[in-house]
Design a protein around this motif. Structure first.
Motif, PDB file in Angstrom:
ATOM      1  N   LEU A   1       8.459   8.916   6.379  1.00 19.29           N
ATOM      2  CA  LEU A   1       7.478   9.247   5.334  1.00 19.29           C
ATOM      3  C   LEU A   1       6.451   8.123   5.172  1.00 19.29           C
ATOM      4  O   LEU A   1       5.249   8.377   5.095  1.00 19.29           O
ATOM      5  N   ILE A   2       6.957   6.892   5.143  1.00 20.35           N
ATOM      6  CA  ILE A   2       6.027   5.749   4.974  1.00 20.35           C
ATOM      7  C   ILE A   2       5.094   5.640   6.182  1.00 20.35           C
ATOM      8  O   ILE A   2       3.884   5.462   6.039  1.00 20.35           O
ATOM      9  N   ILE A   3       5.664   5.795   7.372  1.00 22.95           N
ATOM     10  CA  ILE A   3       4.844   5.691   8.595  1.00 22.95           C
ATOM     11  C   ILE A   3       3.796   6.809   8.620  1.00 22.95           C
ATOM     12  O   ILE A   3       2.631   6.577   8.978  1.00 22.95           O
ATOM     13  N   THR A   4       4.180   8.025   8.189  1.00 24.59           N
ATOM     14  CA  THR A   4       3.198   9.124   8.139  1.00 24.59           C
ATOM     15  C   THR A   4       2.049   8.748   7.209  1.00 24.59           C
ATOM     16  O   THR A   4       0.869   8.926   7.544  1.00 24.59           O
ATOM     17  N   GLY A   5       2.408   8.204   6.032  1.00 24.76           N
ATOM     18  CA  GLY A   5       1.377   7.773   5.077  1.00 24.76           C
ATOM     19  C   GLY A   5       0.443   6.743   5.689  1.00 24.76           C
ATOM     20  O   GLY A   5      -0.782   6.829   5.542  1.00 24.76           O
ATOM     21  N   MET A   6       1.024   5.796   6.408  1.00 28.17           N
ATOM     22  CA  MET A   6       0.198   4.731   7.015  1.00 28.17           C
ATOM     23  C   MET A   6      -0.627   5.269   8.193  1.00 28.17           C
ATOM     24  O   MET A   6      -1.748   4.806   8.437  1.00 28.17           O
ATOM     25  N   PHE A   7      -0.081   6.237   8.924  1.00 28.57           N
ATOM     26  CA  PHE A   7      -0.852   6.865  10.017  1.00 28.57           C
ATOM     27  C   PHE A   7      -2.073   7.588   9.446  1.00 28.57           C
ATOM     28  O   PHE A   7      -3.147   7.584  10.040  1.00 28.57           O
TER      29      PHE A   7
END
Lengths: 104, 485
Positions: B208-214
């Protein structure tokens, strides 16, 4: 001498060569003076043509490349509709979550 | 060490000082903003010797020891990025002096707030604090996108707001999962506790965090907000978006994947795949754009793809190349968007087919643009070559297929930048067209950025050494040791 110092030396030589090139160009230019007006004329089999008439039509720039790579298709996907964009994001997120949960 | 928090504090103070200064007259807003930025830049630069000698400087807020208090962590990665980003914002503000003619108070306050958010995300050692700063950065970015209050600006801002809010919500949800499982928000403490757990909730949280940062980095398929937002924003703001805010997302990915969580191979593969798609997709889409700013926006997606591929390799050379490309991309795109800003300012349109007839070739703008373009392609003697060379070497060591993809993307970069140069400066150029005088405040940032591009290109050893130092600061054990002791 290895690694970065060598890279730096290569750059210095590159710059030096460029500088020497400029000196020759400048000397030649000085010798011949201003460019002759004849040089600016475009040869078009005896026809008089203005430079702007010989420009590449900007609409057809890379026409074949765009056709072969089907870039227009990629462009069509960008509909500008927010819900479509959100769908992409959710699909991307679903893949990331699925892969990371399975393998964690 | 209270000194370290000062760059953020100074920018926050400047944000609130600007409306006060403008109560009587708007004349001194630019001076106040520049003074704040200069001070913040000097304070960040003054951190460099300390960080280089000690490796890492940690400031515990209000004296509360980690993991109970909020830690601010300064290491070569965060300090050099801070210096680069403050510098880009400083030049964008100088450029804005003649560009922004109304609502200066709101404009400069929001720009300072973007920097507060950026510096906060980069320097914090607390994951919830990172979210708060990310929100500060995002909310001020939405407002700046809508600055012109035109139909397209508002539409772009709403899209950016919805997609950006989704990104920060995902980050918050991920943080909540982490706190639920590990009971801590301190990044060093998370790094300790996550090593011994195989809980799939942590995997979900990270996804979830990586998706947000992507989404924040504008990687494909999370990129849809970016071209609209870049096109609709004022040009100096676009240079800040491209040179600073997009890179913040990639910094967060780097920090979280390599320092806090473990760089598991599947995560690195995902980075490489998303990066490769962005690299090629962004370049292909840039090729068919008619809007100059939109073309540069797709180019940013492509360049972020280069960074993601390089970081995803997980090797020392790959990480060095990725980190260096973040800085180089900031400088190059800062330059190109400022050039685009001047062109749009003069031609009153960003459609490249319409620009050419209205714009007379200007040496400062023309040469700056072509130098920026060549550097973006990765031509020797310019800074872009150094990071791209590292990326080519790193990809070749792991998978030559990625090298081929990177080379094809660079070739496409050359194709779309040449097309842009031709359409803007050469096609239908009118030798007799009147040329407006370029204000010095618009020329100066371009000249400075061109100088840096050439300097870093001619002496690559300096930037490579710095990028190696920055990569070393991703070391998990050293980070834990410095924060928790």
């Amino acid at each position: 001498m290895t690694g970065y110092p060598l890279a730096n030396a290569a750059y210095v030589f590159f710059l030096l060569a460029l500088g020497i090139g400029f000196v020759f160009y400048w000397k030649e230019k000085k010798k011949t003076g201003e460019r002759e007006s004849e040089k600016n004329k475009i040869y078009a089999c005896g026809e008089d043509m203005k430079p702007e008439e010989l420009n590449i039509p900007s609409e057809t720039f890379y026409r074949n490349l765009i056709k072969i790579l089907k870039i227009e298709k990629l462009r069509e996907w960008h509909t500008g509709v927010l819900s479509d964009y959100l769908l992409w994001i959710f699909l991307g997120m679903a893949v990331l979550v699925f892969v990371l949960v399975i393998t964690w | 060490m209270i000194f370290g928090f000062l760059p953020i504090a100074v920018m926050l103070a400047t944000t609130f000082l600007i409306p006060l200064v403008s109560l009587k007259t708007e004349k001194y807003i630019i001076h106040t903003t520049l003074a704040g930025l200069f001070l913040s830049l000097l304070l960040s630069i003054s951190m460099i010797p300390d960080v280089l000698s000690k490796g890492r400087v940690v400031y515990q807020m209000e004296g509360w020891k980690a993991p109970f208090g909020i830690s601010i962590v300064f290491d070569p990665l965060s300090v050099f990025l801070s210096v680069a980003f403050i510098f880009i914002v400083l030049l964008a503000v100088v450029f804005s002096h003649k560009y922004i003619k109304y609502k200066k108070t709101e404009y400069y306050s929001l720009v300072c707030l973007v920097l507060v958010g950026t510096l906060g995300v980069i320097n914090t050692g607390d994951i919830f604090n990172m979210f708060v700063y990310l929100e500060i950065l995002s909310v001020s970015s939405y407002a700046l996108t809508a600055f012109f209050k035109k139909k397209e600006s508002l539409e772009a801002a709403i899209k950016y707001l919805i997609i950006g809010s989704l990104a920060t919500s995902l980050v918050l949800l991920g943080i909540a999962f982490i706190y639920g499982v590990l009971g801590t928000l301190n990044m060093a403490d998370i790094a300790v506790k996550v090593s011994g757990t195989a809980n799939p909730v942590i995997g979900t949280a990270l996804a979830l965090i990586i998706t947000g940062m992507f989404i924040k980095s504008g990687l494909v398929p999370f990129h849809a907000w970016l071209p609209d937002a870049y096109q609709a924003s004022p040009s100096p703001v676009t240079s800040i978006f491209s040179g600073v805010t997009t890179n913040v997302g990639m910094y967060a990915v780097l920090r979280l994947v390599f320092t806090v969580f473990n760089p598991v191979s599947v995560l690195l593969w995902m980075l490489m795949i998303v990066g490769a798609i962005s690299m090629l997709g962004g370049a292909l889409l840039a090729l068919v754009q008619n809007s100059l700013k939109r073309l540069l926006a797709y180019s940013s997606i492509s360049q972020m793809g280069f960074v993601a591929v390089s970081v995803g390799l997980g090797t020392q050379t790959g990480l060095s190349g990725g980190v260096l490309h973040i800085i180089n991309h900031s400088i190059i795109k800062g330059l190109l968007f400022l050039c685009a800003g001047f062109i749009v300012y003069q031609a009153k349109t960003d459609n490249m087919h319409e620009i050419s007839g209205k714009f007379k070739f200007n040496p400062v703008i023309g040469y700056s643009f072509i130098i920026g373009a060549l550097s973006l392609v990765g031509v020797p003697l310019f800074n872009g070559f150094v990071s791209k060379w590292l990326i080519y070497v790193a990809t070749f060591q792991v998978s030559p297929v990625l090298t081929v993809l990177a080379l094809v993307s660079s070739a496409l970069t050359l194709a779309y930048m040449l097309r842009a140069f031709y359409l803007v400066f050469l096609c239908n150029a009118k030798p007799g067209a009147k040329q407006k005088k370029i204000p010095l405040s618009m020329q100066l940032p371009l000249i400075v950025l061109v100088g840096i591009i050439i300097l870093l290109g001619v002496f690559p050893g300096f930037s490579i050494d710095i990028s190696n130092l920055m990569v070393q600061s991703l070391n998990k054990q050293q980070y834990i040791g410095a924060v928790l002791t």
